[in-house]
Design a protein around this motif. Structure first.
Motif, short mmCIF file in Angstrom:
data_model
loop_
_atom_site.label_atom_id
_atom_site.label_comp_id
_atom_site.label_asym_id
_atom_site.label_seq_id
_atom_site.Cartn_x
_atom_site.Cartn_y
_atom_site.Cartn_z
N LEU A 74 0.83 -1.20 0.00
CA LEU A 74 0.00 0.00 0.00
C LEU A 74 0.86 1.25 0.00
N ARG A 75 1.94 1.25 0.76
CA ARG A 75 2.84 2.40 0.78
C ARG A 75 3.38 2.66 -0.63
N GLN A 76 3.77 1.60 -1.31
CA GLN A 76 4.30 1.75 -2.67
C GLN A 76 3.21 2.20 -3.63
N ALA A 77 2.04 1.62 -3.51
CA ALA A 77 0.93 1.96 -4.41
C ALA A 77 0.54 3.43 -4.26
N TYR A 78 0.51 3.91 -3.01
CA TYR A 78 0.13 5.31 -2.83
C TYR A 78 1.23 6.25 -3.29
N ALA A 79 2.49 5.89 -3.05
CA ALA A 79 3.60 6.70 -3.56
C ALA A 79 3.52 6.80 -5.08
N THR A 80 3.20 5.70 -5.74
CA THR A 80 3.05 5.71 -7.20
C THR A 80 1.88 6.58 -7.62
N GLN A 81 0.78 6.52 -6.87
CA GLN A 81 -0.39 7.33 -7.21
C GLN A 81 -0.08 8.82 -7.16
N LEU A 82 0.80 9.22 -6.26
CA LEU A 82 1.15 10.65 -6.17
C LEU A 82 1.94 11.12 -7.39
N ASN A 83 2.52 10.18 -8.14
CA ASN A 83 3.10 10.48 -9.45
C ASN A 83 4.18 11.55 -9.37
N SER A 84 5.08 11.39 -8.44
CA SER A 84 6.20 12.32 -8.31
C SER A 84 7.48 11.53 -8.06
N ALA A 85 8.52 11.86 -8.81
CA ALA A 85 9.79 11.17 -8.64
C ALA A 85 10.40 11.44 -7.28
N SER A 86 9.94 12.51 -6.62
CA SER A 86 10.52 12.87 -5.32
C SER A 86 9.83 12.18 -4.15
N VAL A 87 8.77 11.40 -4.42
CA VAL A 87 8.04 10.68 -3.37
C VAL A 87 8.24 9.18 -3.56
N ALA A 215 -2.94 19.60 -8.17
CA ALA A 215 -3.58 20.44 -7.16
C ALA A 215 -2.63 21.51 -6.65
N HIS A 216 -1.34 21.24 -6.79
CA HIS A 216 -0.28 22.16 -6.37
C HIS A 216 1.02 21.63 -6.93
N HIS A 217 2.13 22.32 -6.61
CA HIS A 217 3.43 21.91 -7.15
C HIS A 217 4.42 21.60 -6.03
N ILE A 218 3.90 21.24 -4.86
CA ILE A 218 4.77 20.98 -3.71
C ILE A 218 5.76 19.87 -4.00
N PHE A 219 5.27 18.78 -4.59
CA PHE A 219 6.14 17.63 -4.80
C PHE A 219 7.12 17.82 -5.97
N ASP A 220 7.03 18.95 -6.66
CA ASP A 220 8.01 19.26 -7.70
C ASP A 220 9.33 19.72 -7.11
N HIS A 221 9.31 20.11 -5.84
CA HIS A 221 10.52 20.60 -5.17
C HIS A 221 11.29 19.43 -4.58
N SER A 222 12.58 19.37 -4.86
CA SER A 222 13.38 18.26 -4.35
C SER A 222 13.47 18.26 -2.82
N ASP A 223 13.25 19.43 -2.21
CA ASP A 223 13.34 19.52 -0.75
C ASP A 223 11.97 19.61 -0.09
N TRP A 224 10.91 19.14 -0.77
CA TRP A 224 9.56 19.29 -0.23
C TRP A 224 9.43 18.66 1.16
N ALA A 225 10.11 17.55 1.40
CA ALA A 225 9.95 16.84 2.66
C ALA A 225 10.52 17.61 3.85
N ASP A 226 11.32 18.63 3.58
CA ASP A 226 11.82 19.49 4.66
C ASP A 226 10.79 20.52 5.10
N HIS A 227 9.73 20.69 4.30
CA HIS A 227 8.82 21.80 4.55
C HIS A 227 7.34 21.43 4.55
N ALA A 228 6.99 20.24 4.13
CA ALA A 228 5.57 19.91 3.96
C ALA A 228 5.27 18.49 4.43
#
Length: 388
Positions: A74-87, A215-228
């Protein structure tokens, strides 16, 4: 017996309180109860998910403890659903519903006396969680003239040395409003600049009008996990509300702290529920899209019904699940109006006071859990029943 003062001072669950207004009553066939108080899908989960569940129940592993952060598939499936190379799957934790995801997040981020900025009107369970943990909720007022969309510049003025997070919900509960990507991105930049984490609840993101658009571009940032930190629920998208399964997407460092909280409050989300959610992502995309379109047909029917009736209510904001209505009774509180509608019109909705300060002119109508055919009847009852 003495109780925790913080819990005693926390408001009673609003949906439970509203349900008590009609508990034990009998409703005539000529005026049956219409319950638009709680946001739940008005349909069962997909047949394919149910059939898969019937097989999974025979698997002994579903009755055992799982990994604290969730089922790997499920963790992998949801990461894939988010469709971001950074997740990646390492960024995903599975929780027992999105309410638990929020509770875990603020418990990991904040201590007693710290502050969290909540746009007002807010989701009452967010405020309740903060109150029970001794965390101060700081209201970020949203302007009705701007369809209750919060502004990052106004949030900036509320940040203090005790601020530990800024919360957004989009699509919003209670207003239904989908925040523009520019609004969410502006909040992300504010959080990136100030070092205050952005906690974004996207429980209803699959019910946006154009889900293929970001919906937004948060996951486009390579450092998103530091801030969101991103929160999600499978309850609405796959009609699994009673199964209690959600997701929390954050940095691996954050998950180390979140693991401590999760291990104490649930150890792991229900295994069978996680199996259902994983199967839903993999096999029920078409069903989910059908239900998204169904929700929009209900929203359109509700809006049309309101437009065809002289009821005096104004739509302040609206989305696929909710309408936030301004009632026409300037000298009456929303609670008075909602109680009158429950008592006399057999229409159960929630008053604005349950969603924060300065909300006494508003009602939340969660129309997604009633059929399209009920929309004209809701509008008629609003027009016919006048609290005086």
């Amino acid at each position: 017996m003495q109780f925790n003062r913080l819990v005693c001072d926390t408001e009673f669950p609003p949906v439970t309180e509203a349900a008590s207004w009609v508990a034990g009553r009998q409703f005539p066939d000529s005026l049956p109860l219409i319950d638009v108080s709680q946001a739940v899908p008005g349909y069962p989960t997909s047949r394919a998910i149910l059939e898969n569940l019937s097989q999974e129940l025979l698997n002994p592993a579903t009755s055992k403890y799982g990994h604290v952060l969730g089922l790997p598939t499920l963790r992998q499936a949801y990461a894939t659903q988010l469709n971001s190379a950074s997740v990646t799957s390492d960024n995903v934790a599975i929780t027992a519903g999105c309410n638990q995801a929020f509770y875990v997040a603020v418990a990991a981020l904040c201590g007693p006396g710290d502050e969290v900025i909540l746009p007002s009107p807010w989701y009452f369970n967010h405020k309740m969680s903060l109150d029970m943990l001794g965390i101060n909720a700081v209201a970020l007022a949203c302007d009705a003239d701007n369809e209750m969309i919060p502004e990052a510049d106004n949030a900036r003025a509320l940040i203090t040395p005790r601020t530990r997070a800024i919360v957004l919900i989009s699509p919003n509960n209670p207003t239904g409003k989908v925040y523009p990507p520019d609004t969410i991105d502006a909040f992300y930049e504010l959080c990136r600049e100030t070092g205050v984490p952005l906690l974004i609840d996207e429980t209803y993101c699959d019910f946006r009008e154009s889900p293929a658009k970001p919906a937004h571009h948060i996951f486009d940032h390579s450092d998103w996990a530091d801030h969101a930190i991103h929160l999600y629920s499978f309850s609405k998208s796959y009609a699994l509300a009673g199964y209690r399964v959600g997701a929390l997407v954050a940095s691996e460092q954050f998950h180390r702290e979140a693991t401590k909280v999760l291990d104490c409050v649930s150890i792991c989300a229900p295994q069978i529920s996680q199996q259902a959610a994983a199967f839903g992502i993999q096999k029920a995309a078409g069903w989910k899209e059908e239900k998204r379109l169904l929700m929009y047909s209900r929203a359109s029917a509700f809006k049309e019904a309101l437009g065809n009736t002289n009821h005096g209510y104004e739509v302040t904001a609206m989305g696929a699940y909710f309408a936030y209505l301004k009632h026409p009774y300037a000298n009456q509180s929303a609670t008075t109006v909602a109680r009158y509608l429950a008592d006399h019109a057999n229409l159960l909705c929630l008053p604005g006071e349950m969603f924060g300060p300065q909300q006494q002119r508003y009602l939340r109508v969660a129309f997604a859990n009633v059929s399209q055919n009920a929309m004209p009847e809701i509008a008629d009852r609003l027009a016919k029943y006048h609290p005086q």
